[in-house]
Scaffold this motif. Structure first.
Motif, PDB file in Angstrom:
ATOM      1  N   ARG A  20      35.796  52.121  19.445  1.00  0.00           N
ATOM      2  CA  ARG A  20      34.859  53.118  18.930  1.00  0.00           C
ATOM      3  C   ARG A  20      33.614  53.060  19.786  1.00  0.00           C
ATOM      4  O   ARG A  20      33.477  52.168  20.618  1.00  0.00           O
ATOM      5  CB  ARG A  20      34.557  52.900  17.443  1.00  0.00           C
ATOM      6  N   SER A  21      32.683  53.985  19.534  1.00  0.00           N
ATOM      7  CA  SER A  21      31.601  54.162  20.505  1.00  0.00           C
ATOM      8  C   SER A  21      30.508  53.114  20.451  1.00  0.00           C
ATOM      9  O   SER A  21      29.682  53.035  21.346  1.00  0.00           O
ATOM     10  CB  SER A  21      30.970  55.543  20.322  1.00  0.00           C
ATOM     11  N   SER A  22      30.466  52.354  19.392  1.00  0.00           N
ATOM     12  CA  SER A  22      29.449  51.317  19.294  1.00  0.00           C
ATOM     13  C   SER A  22      29.949  50.265  18.323  1.00  0.00           C
ATOM     14  O   SER A  22      30.866  50.510  17.546  1.00  0.00           O
ATOM     15  CB  SER A  22      28.137  51.923  18.772  1.00  0.00           C
ATOM     16  N   TYR A  23      29.324  49.097  18.358  1.00  0.00           N
ATOM     17  CA  TYR A  23      29.653  48.037  17.431  1.00  0.00           C
ATOM     18  C   TYR A  23      31.145  47.719  17.441  1.00  0.00           C
ATOM     19  O   TYR A  23      31.815  47.671  16.408  1.00  0.00           O
ATOM     20  CB  TYR A  23      29.174  48.389  16.007  1.00  0.00           C
ATOM     21  N   ALA A  24      31.658  47.552  18.642  1.00  0.00           N
ATOM     22  CA  ALA A  24      33.036  47.076  18.797  1.00  0.00           C
ATOM     23  C   ALA A  24      33.049  46.262  20.079  1.00  0.00           C
ATOM     24  O   ALA A  24      32.326  46.571  21.033  1.00  0.00           O
ATOM     25  CB  ALA A  24      34.010  48.234  18.896  1.00  0.00           C
TER      26      ALA A  24
ATOM     27  N   VAL B 284      29.619  55.353  25.764  1.00  0.00           N
ATOM     28  CA  VAL B 284      28.893  56.090  24.719  1.00  0.00           C
ATOM     29  C   VAL B 284      28.815  57.544  25.141  1.00  0.00           C
ATOM     30  O   VAL B 284      28.411  57.867  26.250  1.00  0.00           O
ATOM     31  CB  VAL B 284      27.489  55.511  24.501  1.00  0.00           C
TER      32      VAL B 284
END
Lengths: 340, 744
Positions: A234-238, A334
Motif C-alpha cells: 500500500r502507499s504508506s505504512y507498509a 507514493v
C-alpha cells in the motif's frame, strides 16, 4: 509483558555501565519497535536503560566535510534537517518513505539501525523461529514468506531487515560510532548488520553493552542524482517488498561513481559493490542498469511466496537508476493524484 | 415554509461532538467501581487437546484472582440451543472453556483475572499450558471434492433457487462463451475498536454488560440463557461502537468470559481482546467461485452458471447468499446456481459487510466483463442489453428499480463514453496505463420488527428511544431527523437513545435494515405521540384544532396546524404547558407489511465505475477515480449516506488490492494477524470518489421508502477495479487481491 526496571541514563558512560554484565538489559530510544516486541513477549528485557535523553541528538558538520547524525536525533528531525535535505537528499527520501509521521517523531537514528525483522513468525510465539528462539527452526522457510529475503539467506533464517533509512545509509556508507565497556570504536556501515548464517539471533556486530552514539556520513552525498524507490502493498505504512537506494555521480552520460543498495530482500541492507563496479565508467543507459540489476540478483533465491521479488527487484533497480539519472525526486511509489 | 423538514437533509452527526470530545463511551471505557481485569490466553495449535494447565504457578502471584479454564468453569446451560444467538448458523455453537478440545487456532483456552490490567497480562504470559496436538485440516483447496449443501440453519440464508431453462445446452450452443474460477482468501472485519466487555457486578445474579455488540438484545438473550439470569437482572449496553462491519452480530467470547468471571468472582470484570485475538472469531470465508456464461449473437445472455464453495468450521454451517444474486441481476432464462460448504479446523465464518453479495459480485461481475470482451461488447452496453425488468428468481416485479438510471448517470459523471475498449489502449500524460472498469450488485431491502418509545417534556424536548445500534453508520442522526420531522421540531429539541436493553427492542444492527426497521418504528411512535398531543391541543380554550382528526393536521415549526389552513395553529410548547402534564409518552412498534410486500421483489442496486493507473513495469496499481451510483430508495441523510458509500468504496479498494488474511496451513494459523501486515488502505491510497444517489419512490418497502445503504455500496467495487486492471494491462487476475506480484 514482563515486569522490568527502568533507568534513565544521564551520560553515555552511565548508560554503558547500566548495561554491562546484564544480558537481560536493553537500551531503549524511541521505543517504537522494542515496546511492541515486549507487548508480544518477543523481547523480555528485565531492565531498560533509556538513552533518549543523552546528549546525542545533535546533527553537526564534521571537519572532513561529512555530517554527524546523533544517535538519539529523531528520524523526523534528521530527515528534515537542512544539511540532510540539501546534501543527503537520498537519506531524507528514504526516511520519509518509512513508517508514519508519528513513528518518525519518536524513532531515533540509533534505534532505526537496531529495529528487528518484521517476519510474521518472529512475532508469533506460537510458531518456531530461530531468530527469536535459536534452534527452534525457521517457519518462514516453506511457510508464508512474502516479507522475507531472497539474498544472503541461510537454512536457519530468511528474515529481512525492515528499515528504509538503513538502505539509504548502506548506499551513503557512513561509519557507525559506538561506545561500550571497552571504549569507543567505529564500524563501517556495511559491517554493522550481518547475514543470518547459523546465528540468526544476532542482527548486527555490536558487542554486548555497546551503544550507538552517532552515524558519521562521508562528505559525498550524491545530492544531484539519486532515487529511493520503495515498492510495497500500500502507499504508506507498509514495509518494503523491495526498495532501492540508487545514487550516481555523472559526467555527461557517463557514470563516474555509483551506489546501489536494496531493502526488503536480505537480513541486512543489501549493498552490492560488484554491481556498482559494473555501473562505473559506463554510459547511463537502461542496458547498463539491467546488467547491474542482473548482477545484484545473480544468486537470489525465492522461497515460494516471495519468488516475485527477484524479478521485481531487477525492475526496481533499473527504474531507480533511471530516476537517479533524471534527477527525479520521486522518493517512493507514493502516488500523486493527477486529477486533483 | 417549514424549518422542520429534516429527512433527506445532510444533517451533521448529532453524536459528532460526543465523539470528538471523548465523552462518547465505548465498551472498555465505562468506569465501574472495584474493577478487575481479564486477559485471554489463546491456543497456539489448531486442533488437539489441552493436557495440563499449570494454573497454580500463576495463582501464586499476589493480585491474581483466578485462572479460568475448562477445569474450573462453572456448570452452565447444557443444551446447544441455549448458546444459539439470533444469527447463529446451523450446528453446535462454540462454547468457550467448555472442555479440553481445541477446535481452531487462537481458540480461547484460559482467562486470567487480576486486580489490574498489567498484572493480568503478565500472569497470562507466565501461564504454561500443555497440549496434545492432532492433525488439522485448514486448506479449502484440499476440500474441493468434499463440499456439501447446507441446510437452512441461519436466519436470512436462502438456498439457491432451482435451475431454470437448460443452461448446459444453451452454453454449448451459444456463439460466445466463457468459464473461469475466481478466488478470494479469508478477510477479517478489523474494526478499529477492539472487542471488549465491562461486566459490572451489581449483586448476586445481577449484571450490566457494557459490551461491544451490534445487538444488545441478542447478547442479553445469550447471557440469560447460558447463565440462568433473569432478564431484568441482565442489562446489556452499547451506546457507541468503533466499527462493527458484522463482527458484532454474534455475542463473542469476550462477553461470555467477562460475565462468567464477574458472576464467579462477584466482582466487576473488564476484558479487552488484543488485535491478534481480533482474528479469532469469524471472518469472510475463503471462497472459490466458478462461473460459466454464454451470450447470443445479439448480446443477450444465453446461459449463466454460478457455483460457490466456501469454508466453514467443524461445528457450525455458516451460510451466506453468494450465488442467488446472479439469478436476478441480469435477464437470463437458462440459469443454474450452486452453493456448497466445506468443513475445516477453523472458527466459524461470520457475516461481514454485504456477506455473500460482496463475494458473489466479485465472481459475477468479473465474469460479466470477461463475457463482454468475448462478445465484443462494451461492458456497460452488455449490462444494458441484459437489464432485468423482473426478478426471475422469484418471478416477481421489483417494488422499484432505478439501476438503469444509475448506469446512465454514473456513466455520464465518469465520462465512460471516452473509453476505448481494447486493453492497454489508454494512457495518461506520464505514460502510465489507464484502465476503466465497472461492476455492481444487488442487495435485499429488508424490514424487521422493531419497537420505540417517545417522551416529550413540558419544555418541548422530545426523547425517542429504541435499542438499535450505532456503529458509525449514522443511526443517532437519522432517527433524530425522523422524530424531529414527524413532530415538527428542530433537531436540537430531539434526543435519540439507543443500545440499551432497558429500551424497547430493536433488531440487530445489520443487513442494512436499521433505517427501515427502527426508522419506521420511530415514525409510528412519534405519530402516536402526535395523536396524544393533538388531543391535548384540542383541550385548549378556543383551540383552532377542535374537531380535527390526526390526518387533518400537520406538525411543523414547533406547531400543530391545520393542513387546510396553516394560520390555524397552536404552539406545541403552549399545549404542553397548558396541559399540566410534566411529560407525554407513547410507544409503538413497526412490522413489515407482508401482505403488500409479498407480491414484489425488494432490492437496492448499484453500479461502480473505477479508474486505475498501472505502472506496467513495476506492477503497481492506484485507483484514481471511482463513481458509485446507488439506487436505494429514499436517502434519509445525504451526508451520512454518502459517508457510508465512501467507506464502502474504500473497503472495495481494499478487497481488490490489499486485503487477505493469510493462513500458514502447517500451523493452521493466520499469520498476518495484526494491523501492520493485514493491509487496508491508507489515505494515500484513496483518491477521488464520487457518490450518486438515484432516489426511488417506493412505498412498498416501508412507509419511509428507505432501502438501507450499509452494504449495497460495497458491491461491485472490487470487480470494477479488477476489471479496470484488465482494461489497463490485458491481464485478467482471478484471485484477489491484485497485488504487485500478480501483475509482473
Amino acid at each position: 509483558m514482563n515486569s522490568f526496571t527502568y533507568h534513565r541514563a544521564t551520560a553515555v558512560a552511565d548508560a554503558v555501565r547500566e548495561q554491562s554484565g546484564r544480558p537481560d538489559a536493553a537500551y531503549i530510544g524511541g521505543g517504537t519497535n522494542l515496546i511492541d516486541l515486549m507487548k508480544e513477549n518477543v523481547a523480555r528485557p528485565t531492565h531498560l536503560v533509556s538513552v533518549g535523553k543523552l546528549p546525542l541528538s545533535d546533527i553537526e558538520n564534521l571537519p572532513d566535510g561529512g555530517l554527524r547524525l546523533g544517535a538519539t536525533a529523531t528520524n523526523a528531525d534528521t530527515a528534515w534537517h537542512e544539511e540532510v535535505k540539501s546534501r543527503y537528499p537520498l537519506l531524507n527520501q528514504a526516511i520519509l518513505a518509512g513508517a508514519s509521521p508519528q513513528l518518525r517523531n519518536m524513532a531515533t537514528n540509533g534505534g532505526n539501525l537496531m529495529q528487528r525483522t518484521r517476519c510474521y513468525y518472529f512475532y508469533d510465539l506460537a510458531t518456531p523461529c530461530n531468530k527469536r528462539e535459536p534452534g527452534s527452526g525457521c517457519s518462514a522457510i516453506g511457510g508464508y514468506n512474502r516479507v522475507c529475503g531472497i539474498l544472503g539467506t541461510s537454512d536457519s533464517c530468511i528474515a529481512t531487515h525492515p528499515s528504509d533509512m538503513c538502505v539509504a545509509l548502506a548506499a551513503l556508507a557512513p561509519t557507525v560510532r559506538v561506545s561500550g565497556p571497552n571504549g569507543e570504536r567505529s564500524i563501517a556501515f556495511d559491517d554493522f548488520h550481518r547475514l543470518p548464517g547459523n546465528q540468526p539471533e544476532k542482527d548486527n556486530t555490536l558487542e554486548p553493552g555497546e551503544l550507538i552514539v552517532s552515524l558519521d556520513l562521508p562528505a559525498k552525498g550524491f545530492e544531484k542524482n539519486f532515487s529511493y524507490l520503495k515498492l510495497r502493498d500500500r502507499s504508506s505504512y507498509a514495509f518494503a517488498l523491495v526498495s532501492v537506494a540508487a545514487a550516481l555521480e555523472l559526467d555527461g552520460n557517463t557514470i563516474r561513481d555509483a551506489r546501489l543498495a536494496l531493502g526488503g530482500v536480505a537480513h541486512k541492507p543489501w549493498r552490492d559493490q560488484e554491481a556498482e563496479n559494473l555501473l562505473k565508467g559506463q554510459p547511463a543507459t537502461v542496458e547498463t542498469f539491467a546488467r547491474a540489476a542482473a548482477k545484484v540478483l545473480e544468486n537470489a533465491q525465492g522461497h515460494g511466496s516471495n519468488d516475485f521479488k527477484i524479478e521485481l527487484a531487477k525492475r526496481a533497480i533499473v527504474r531507480a537508476l533511471k530516476q537517479a539519472v533524471e534527477g527525479s525526486q520521486t522518493a517512493s511509489d507514493v502516488f500523486l493524484n493527477s486529477n486533483p | 415554509m417549514s424549518t422542520t423538514n429534516h429527512i433527506g437533509k445532510p444533517t451533521s452527526r448529532v453524536d459528532g461532538p460526543a465523539k470528538v470530545t471523548g465523552t462518547a463511551r465505548y465498551a472498555a471505557e465505562y468506569a465501574v467501581p472495584d474493577l478487575t481485569y481479564g486477559w485471554v490466553i489463546s491456543s497456539p495449535i489448531a486442533k488437539g487437546k489441552i493436557t495440563k494447565i499449570h494454573a497454580d504457578e500463576v495463582l501464586a502471584l499476589p493480585g491474581v484472582l483466578q485462572v479460568f479454564s475448562h477445569e474450573n468453569v462453572p456448570s452452565l446451560a447444557w443444551f446447544d440451543r441455549s448458546y444459539k444467538d439470533q444469527v447463529a448458523p446451523g450446528g453446535s455453537p462454540f462454547r468457550p472453556l467448555h472442555d479440553n478440545e481445541i477446535k481452531f487456532s487462537q481458540q480461547p483456552v484460559a482467562l486470567v483475572v487480576a486486580e489490574n490490567f498489567e498484572l493480568a497480562r503478565y500472569a497470562a504470559s507466565l501461564l504454561r499450558i500443555e497440549y496434545e496436538q492432532e492433525k488439522h485440516e485448514t486448506s479449502l483447496e484440499t476440500k474441493r471434492e468434499d463440499g456439501f449443501e447446507p441446510g437452512r440453519g441461519k436466519t436470512g440464508y436462502m438456498p439457491p433457487p432451482p435451475p431454470r431453462g437448460n443452461p448446459d445446452k444453451a452454453w454449448e450452443e451459444a456463439p460466445h462463451r466463457m468459464e473461469a474460477e475466481y478466488v478470494h482468501g479469508a478477510q477479517h472485519h478489523n474494526p478499529m475498536e477492539l472487542f471488549a466487555t465491562t461486566a459490572e457486578w451489581r449483586g448476586e445474579g445481577k449484571i450490566t454488560a457494557y459490551d461491544k455488540t451490534q445487538g444488545v438484545y441478542n447478547v442479553q438473550q445469550y447471557l440469560t440463557k447460558i447463565f440462568g439470569l433473569k432478564k431484568d437482572d441482565c442489562r446489556v449496553v452499547n451506546e457507541y461502537m468503533g466499527g462493527g462491519f458484522g463482527s458484532g452480530l454474534r455475542p463473542q467470547y469476550s462477553v461470555f468470559l467477562a460475565v462468567m468471571a464477574a458472576l464467579e468472582l462477584k466482582r466487576s470484570v473488564r476484558l479487552t481482546l488484543t488485535r491478534q485475538q481480533m482474528f479469532s472469531f469469524g471472518h469472510r470465508p475463503h471462497t472459490l467461485q466458478y462461473l460459466k456464461l454464454a451470450t447470443n449473437a445479439d448480446g443477450t445472455l444465453a446461459a449463466l452458471q454460478h457455483h460457490a464453495l466456501h469454508e466453514t468450521s467443524r461445528f457450525e454451517d455458516y451460510t451466506e447468499n453468494v450465488v442467488n444474486w446472479s439469478g436476478m441481476l441480469y435477464q437470463c432464462d437458462n440459469v443454474k446456481l450452486g452453493y456448497q460448504l466445506a468443513k475445516l479446523d477453523v472458527y466459524t465464518p461470520l457475516d461481514m459487510r454485504a456477506p455473500g453479495a460482496a463475494t458473489g459480485s466479485i465472481g459475477l461481475e468479473i465474469a460479466m466483463d470477461e463475457m463482454a470482451y468475448e462478445a465484443g461488447l462494451d461492458p456497460l452496453e452488455f449490462r444494458l442489453r441484459n437489464y432485468a425488468e423482473r426478478d426471475q428468481n422469484q418471478d416477481k416485479p421489483f417494488s422499484s428499480k432505478k439501476l438503469r438510471e444509475c448506469y446512465h448517470q454514473g456513466a455520464a459523471k465518469f465520462g465512460w463514453d471516452k473509453r476505448t475498449q481494447a486493453p492497454g489502449s489508454m494512457r495518461d500524460k506520464d505514460g502510465k496505463l489507464i484502465g476503466w472498469g465497472i461492476g455492481g450488485g444487488v442487495w435485499d431491502a429488508t424490514q424487521q420488527k422493531s419497537a420505540a418509545k417517545a417522551s416529550i417534556t413540558a419544555d418541548g424536548h422530545l426523547t425517542v428511544s429504541s435499542a438499535a445500534g450505532e456503529n458509525g453508520t449514522g443511526t443517532y442522526t437519522i432517527m433524530t431527523q425522523i422524530a424531529a420531522e414527524t413532530l415538527g421540531l428542530p433537531i436540537e429539541a430531539v434526543t435519540f437513545k439507543l443500545g440499551d436493553t432497558d429500551l424497547p427492542e430493536a433488531p440487530l444492527q445489520g443487513g442494512s435494515w436499521t433505517a427501515a426497521s427502527v426508522g419506521t418504528a420511530v415514525k409510528n411512535t412519534c405519530e402516536a405521540l402526535g395523536e396524544k398531543l393533538l388531543k391535548l391541543a384540542q383541550k385548549l380554550d378556543d383551540s383552532p384544532l377542535k374537531g380535527a382528526k390526526l390526518e387533518d393536521v400537520e406538525f411543523v415549526n414547533g406547531q400543530i396546524r391545520l393542513r387546510s389552513d396553516a394560520s390555524q395553529a397552536v404552539v406545541l410548547r403552549d399545549v404542553l404547558q397548558a396541559s399540566g402534564e410534566t411529560k407525554v409518552e407513547a410507544d409503538s412498534s413497526a412490522m413489515p407489511n407482508m401482505l403488500k410486500q409479498q407480491q414484489y421483489s425488494l432490492h437496492s442496486h448499484n453500479i461502480v465505475f473505477a479508474e486505475v493507473k498501472v505502472d506496467e513495469e513495476l506492477g503497481t496499481v492506484h485507483v484514481t477515480r471511482v463513481v458509485n451510483a446507488v439506487a436505494a430508495g429514499r436517502i434519509l441523510n445525504l451526508k451520512t449516506a454518502r459517508s457510508q458509500v465512501l467507506g464502502s468504496v474504500v473497503w472495495g479498494i481494499s478487497m481488490a488490492l490489499m486485503e487477505e488474511t493469510v493462513m500458514d496451513h502447517k500451523f493452521g494459523r493466520y499469520m498476518n494477524h495484526n494491523y501492520a501486515e493485514y493491509h487496508v488502505p491508507v489515505n494515500a491510497d484513496i483518491h477521488d470518489i464520487d457518490v450518486l444517489f438515484v432516489e426511488e419512490e417506493d412505498d412498498i418497502v416501508n412507509p419511509l421508502g428507505v432501502k438501507g445503504i450499509g452494504e449495497v455500496g460495497m458491491l461491485g467495487v472490487a470487480a470494477a477495479i479488477t476489471n479496470a486492471v484488465f482494461h489497463a494491462t490485458g491481464k485478467r487476475v482471478r484471485d484477489l487481491p491484485v497485488m504487485i506480484d500478480k501483475l509482473l
